[in-house]
Scaffold this motif. Structure first.
Motif, PDB file in Angstrom:
ATOM      1  N   THR A 186       7.805   3.422  -3.728  1.00  0.00           N
ATOM      2  CA  THR A 186       8.027   3.511  -2.280  1.00  0.00           C
ATOM      3  C   THR A 186       6.789   2.963  -1.569  1.00  0.00           C
ATOM      4  N   SER A 194       5.115   0.983   2.089  1.00  0.00           N
ATOM      5  CA  SER A 194       5.511  -0.163   2.916  1.00  0.00           C
ATOM      6  C   SER A 194       5.518  -1.469   2.121  1.00  0.00           C
ATOM      7  N   LEU A 208       8.826   6.601  -9.156  1.00  0.00           N
ATOM      8  CA  LEU A 208       7.507   7.090  -9.546  1.00  0.00           C
ATOM      9  C   LEU A 208       7.229   8.522  -9.124  1.00  0.00           C
ATOM     10  N   PHE A 260       1.496   8.691  -7.437  1.00  0.00           N
ATOM     11  CA  PHE A 260       0.556   9.573  -6.738  1.00  0.00           C
ATOM     12  C   PHE A 260      -0.532  10.037  -7.709  1.00  0.00           C
ATOM     13  N   ARG A 286       0.600   9.106   9.808  1.00  0.00           N
ATOM     14  CA  ARG A 286       1.308   8.296  10.809  1.00  0.00           C
ATOM     15  C   ARG A 286       2.830   8.445  10.725  1.00  0.00           C
ATOM     16  N   LYS A 324      -6.372  -3.936   1.662  1.00  0.00           N
ATOM     17  CA  LYS A 324      -6.318  -3.653   0.220  1.00  0.00           C
ATOM     18  C   LYS A 324      -7.295  -4.534  -0.573  1.00  0.00           C
TER      19      LYS A 324
HETATM   20  C1  GLP Z   1       2.195   6.099  -1.449  1.00  0.00           C
HETATM   21  C2  GLP Z   1       3.073   5.962  -2.704  1.00  0.00           C
HETATM   22  C3  GLP Z   1       2.548   4.875  -3.606  1.00  0.00           C
HETATM   23  C4  GLP Z   1       2.272   3.628  -2.816  1.00  0.00           C
HETATM   24  C5  GLP Z   1       1.217   3.906  -1.783  1.00  0.00           C
HETATM   25  C6  GLP Z   1       0.789   2.698  -0.979  1.00  0.00           C
HETATM   26  O1  GLP Z   1       1.079   6.855  -1.691  1.00  0.00           O
HETATM   27  N1  GLP Z   1       3.171   7.178  -3.442  1.00  0.00           N
HETATM   28  O2  GLP Z   1       3.502   4.650  -4.645  1.00  0.00           O
HETATM   29  O3  GLP Z   1       1.871   2.585  -3.657  1.00  0.00           O
HETATM   30  O4  GLP Z   1       1.751   4.875  -0.911  1.00  0.00           O
HETATM   31  O5  GLP Z   1       1.604   2.542   0.127  1.00  0.00           O
HETATM   32  P1  GLP Z   1       1.699   1.257   1.008  1.00  0.00           P
HETATM   33  O6  GLP Z   1       2.472   0.266   0.201  1.00  0.00           O
HETATM   34  O7  GLP Z   1       2.445   1.698   2.232  1.00  0.00           O
HETATM   35  O8  GLP Z   1       0.301   0.821   1.289  1.00  0.00           O
END
Ligand code: GLP
Length: 246
Positions: free
Chosen positions: A37, A39, A67, A142, A168, A203
């Motif tokens: 999951t 964004s 996951l 996580f 958020r 990132k």
């Molecule tokens: C959450 C999910 C992760 C995901 C991370 C990064 O913590 N558990 O699986 O990789 O967010 O999220 P984003 O892709 O929104 O930066």
């Protein structure tokens, strides 16, 4: 081995990620997909839905294992990962509901929730392709930074930075979950192929640490350096600090 696919932007990243997932489904229609999951994968799910609508993809035999899931959020909560997956993918393609698996966030007994999910992971017989995002602190699923890699599904106390990052999406801080059930590092590493999607300048620092720094549970994604088949699909902004090394 880690292979990098550099993409122009989020849409390009999403299309190329969807290409890898489509190839997996076409070459093995009854494949097991590990799904994520956040964004980062939303765009890829959108492309997969379009390809399904065009008649190019068939999910009827696909099995999925997600996951992670927040502990204590009902499935009807639009921030639960159950809701997310139905909203972004499962509800829009011909996947069978009984073939989709997500840890049961409403199981209050953590030991039971994790044991049940480990049994599901065993019963599906191995993940063919695991999709991953990455947290700003290097978490995957996580699996938060810690002193040693947790192997199997476990209940985690979310890191303060993760709670802040998730704030958020919730009406108030008090609503942000502080615990989650997540696959462990061994569960993730057992996948035959891993595809990680990474987008945005925010990132860039963690990309460098995870793939060019020491392998340590303090940066959980760094363990992927030991996996034989990892493809990182990332936009230029996320790769900014490693462009000369990929
Ligand atoms: C959450 C999910 C992760 C995901 C991370 C990064 O913590 N558990 O699986 O990789 O967010 O999220 P984003 O892709 O929104 O930066």
């Amino acid at each position: 081995m880690v292979k990098f696919i550099k993409t122009k932007n989020y849409d390009d990243m999403s299309r190329k990620t969807a290409n890898l997932i489509s190839a997996q489904i076409i070459s093995k229609p009854d494949c097991v997909l590990g799904l994520a999951t956040g964004s980062s994968p939303i765009g890829a799910y959108k492309v997969l839905v379009e390809r399904y609508e065009q008649g190019d993809l068939d999910f009827s035999k696909v099995v999925t294992v997600n996951l992670d899931e927040y502990k204590g959020l009902p499935r009807t909560n639009d921030q639960s990962y159950y809701y997310f997956m139905n909203d972004n993918l499962f509800g829009k393609v011909n996947i069978k509901a009984e073939n989709t698996h997500i840890p049961d966030g409403m199981e209050p007994d953590s030991d039971k929730a994790c044991a049940d999910y480990n049994a599901i992971l065993r019963s599906v017989g191995g993940v063919d392709l695991q999709l991953l995002g990455i947290g700003h602190n290097g978490h995957i699923g996580f699996n938060e930074p810690c002193d040693e890699f947790e192997k199997d599904t476990h209940c985690v106390e979310l890191a303060e930075s993760t709670i802040q990052a998730n704030a958020r999406f919730f009406a108030s801080m008090a609503d942000v979950p502080t615990k989650a059930y997540t696959m462990g590092i061994r569960n993730i590493m057992e996948a035959k192929k891993i595809v990680m999607v990474i987008s945005g300048a925010g990132k860039a620092e963690i990309v460098e640490k995870a793939f060019f720094g020491p392998i340590t549970p303090a940066v959980p994604a760094s363990v992927l350096q030991l996996h034989p088949d990892v493809t990182v699909v990332a936009d230029e902004a996320a790769l900014a600090r490693v462009l000369d090394r990929i």
